[in-house]
Design an enzyme around this catalytic site. Sequence first.
Site, PDB file in Angstrom:
ATOM      1  N   GLY A  24      67.625 -79.202 -17.274  1.00 54.75           N
ATOM      2  CA  GLY A  24      66.498 -78.618 -16.689  1.00 54.75           C
ATOM      3  C   GLY A  24      66.453 -77.344 -17.522  1.00 54.75           C
ATOM      4  O   GLY A  24      67.187 -76.824 -17.872  1.00 54.75           O
ATOM      5  N   MET A  53      63.425 -68.546 -17.492  1.00 57.48           N
ATOM      6  CA  MET A  53      64.712 -67.484 -17.547  1.00 57.48           C
ATOM      7  C   MET A  53      66.043 -67.910 -17.860  1.00 57.48           C
ATOM      8  O   MET A  53      66.935 -67.255 -17.905  1.00 57.48           O
ATOM      9  CB  MET A  53      64.498 -66.692 -16.079  1.00 57.48           C
ATOM     10  CG  MET A  53      64.687 -67.318 -14.813  1.00 57.48           C
ATOM     11  SD  MET A  53      64.414 -66.217 -13.662  1.00 57.48           S
ATOM     12  CE  MET A  53      66.228 -65.761 -13.369  1.00 57.48           C
ATOM     13  N   ASP A  56      60.018 -66.050  -4.884  1.00 54.01           N
ATOM     14  CA  ASP A  56      59.728 -67.110  -6.115  1.00 54.01           C
ATOM     15  C   ASP A  56      59.474 -68.419  -5.489  1.00 54.01           C
ATOM     16  O   ASP A  56      59.960 -69.136  -6.252  1.00 54.01           O
ATOM     17  CB  ASP A  56      60.273 -66.739  -7.202  1.00 54.01           C
ATOM     18  CG  ASP A  56      59.874 -67.333  -8.508  1.00 54.01           C
ATOM     19  OD1 ASP A  56      58.531 -67.514  -8.551  1.00 54.01           O
ATOM     20  OD2 ASP A  56      60.504 -67.643  -9.219  1.00 54.01           O
TER      21      ASP A  56
END
Length: 561
Positions: free
Chosen positions: A13, A17, A137
Amino acid sequence: MLSDRYEVGEVIGRGGMASVYRGRDLTLGREVAIKILESDLAADATFRTRFRLEAQAASRMSHPTIVRVYDAGEDVETDADGTTRAVPYIVMELVSGQTLKEIIAAGPVSIDDAIHYTDGILEALEYSHRAGVVHRDIKPGNVMVTSAGQVKVMDFGIARAVSDSSSTVAETTQILGTAAYFSPEQAKGEPVDSRADVYSAGVVLYELLTGRPPFRGESPVAVAYQHVSETPVAPSEIVDTVPRSLDAVVLRALAKDPYQRYQDAGSFRAALDATRDGRTPSRKQVGALTSELYGANPRQAAETARSLRQLSTDTTMRRTQAGPPAAWIWAGIAVIAVVLISVLFWVLNNRPGTTVPDNARVVPDVVTMTWDRANELMFEQDLDTERLDERNDQIAEGNVIRTDPAAGTTVAPGQLVKVYVSTGQKMSTVPTLAGLSTDAATTALTSAGLTLGAVTTRNDPDLTADTVISADPAEGSEIAVGSAVNLVVASGKVTLVDVVGYTAEAAQRALSADTLKLVPTIVEDPGCPANPGRPTVAAQSLAPGDVPIHSTVELTVCTGR
């Protein structure tokens, strides 16, 4: 290889960031996921420090709906020119499944699944908020759904490390790239608490119900502006199969004012659960709730303004009765102006002062912050600090429990403030369980202050039924007291294959292999014709499927003419 312990495999993945790799912990012998931070973030020493502290705080959380953080560290990489650079990383539980982002992209999500996924997110937030960790987040990309339908939230603590290390809201937005799920207070750069996560969970529920977020724009700034000032369209107006009971829940979760939202994840879960009882508010009630939370409908206000402009420019309309004399009109306006000016003058001169005198300081609110951050804020306020460690099951290790004097108290410069810092939950070591029976393993876990979690069975040719094969977390792991430990136990069986038609030699070899370790015996049957030169198995005494370990299997071989 990272830190001479973690073997890094293929990429599974990528994000804005970090990149995530499949890996293996060579010390504990288990598969893990390794998240390695991008070089631009790794170059920021302040970020690396905050990242490590926040990841360590997240590692203290152990809950079925949260992807476990096992470790966080930093290695050094040497480039071809001889320069070195830091490589911060975190080691996490490896979860097989799909992200919620992938599920939404695949097509419409049913109402029941939308509620189930949101409930799982809120369950994780309910636990993390009690531990003093605000995610900051929450978005579909940070939520995994396993093949069994289990919801797991990841990246706890990382968002805070990023946002605390960014000097502006624009930088934070650029790093995270998740303006679609911001709370209004995040968009404005204000301090946030657990209610920001409640708002983001509401955005995710909205997207699950409608297939899109409530606010969309050409840039993150445009979306952030809508979070602050625009009224969301009720989900049922986009997808008519969405019940209005969910409209009410979503609108409450998306309130601009944090005090008008659900005050915690538990309240949100309770409201979501209440929608299952069939009670549906009327369209008028939903409209009243929208007006209460967001004020007048912007589209309606725009229509009103357009109508007024049209009337003011329409020269075909004539008055049907005489108006009052002009002198009376101007006198009334003058009286109203005098009253308004007088009221304004009184308000300005009677408003209480909001500034703090130069010879005083206000103790800042540092509860749930890390000790380092709390100490910085106290120093900025010209206050001395004394750290006092105290055990606390609700606040993560290294975070502030309370201060004395309390937050908001006015004190003199140089005042000593006692800062009570959590030492975290009481920890326990997972005992050696392999080879024990389930009952004996349960007793060992209880003695260690732990509980028995899920028990799954696996075929093993050497172990009798109910013998423990492995544990998760593995033996020797440090976990919070009261945590559940999952076990894999032997079924006491192996899976017998169908060897009819095999040669006698091949059938014996297959059944006695290390994966089965069964006992094959040959039984000659003169009643059926033999296969000249190639004796084959005509029948087997046990049917294919699971059979007890070390079973004897009689193989019938025809020997007749």
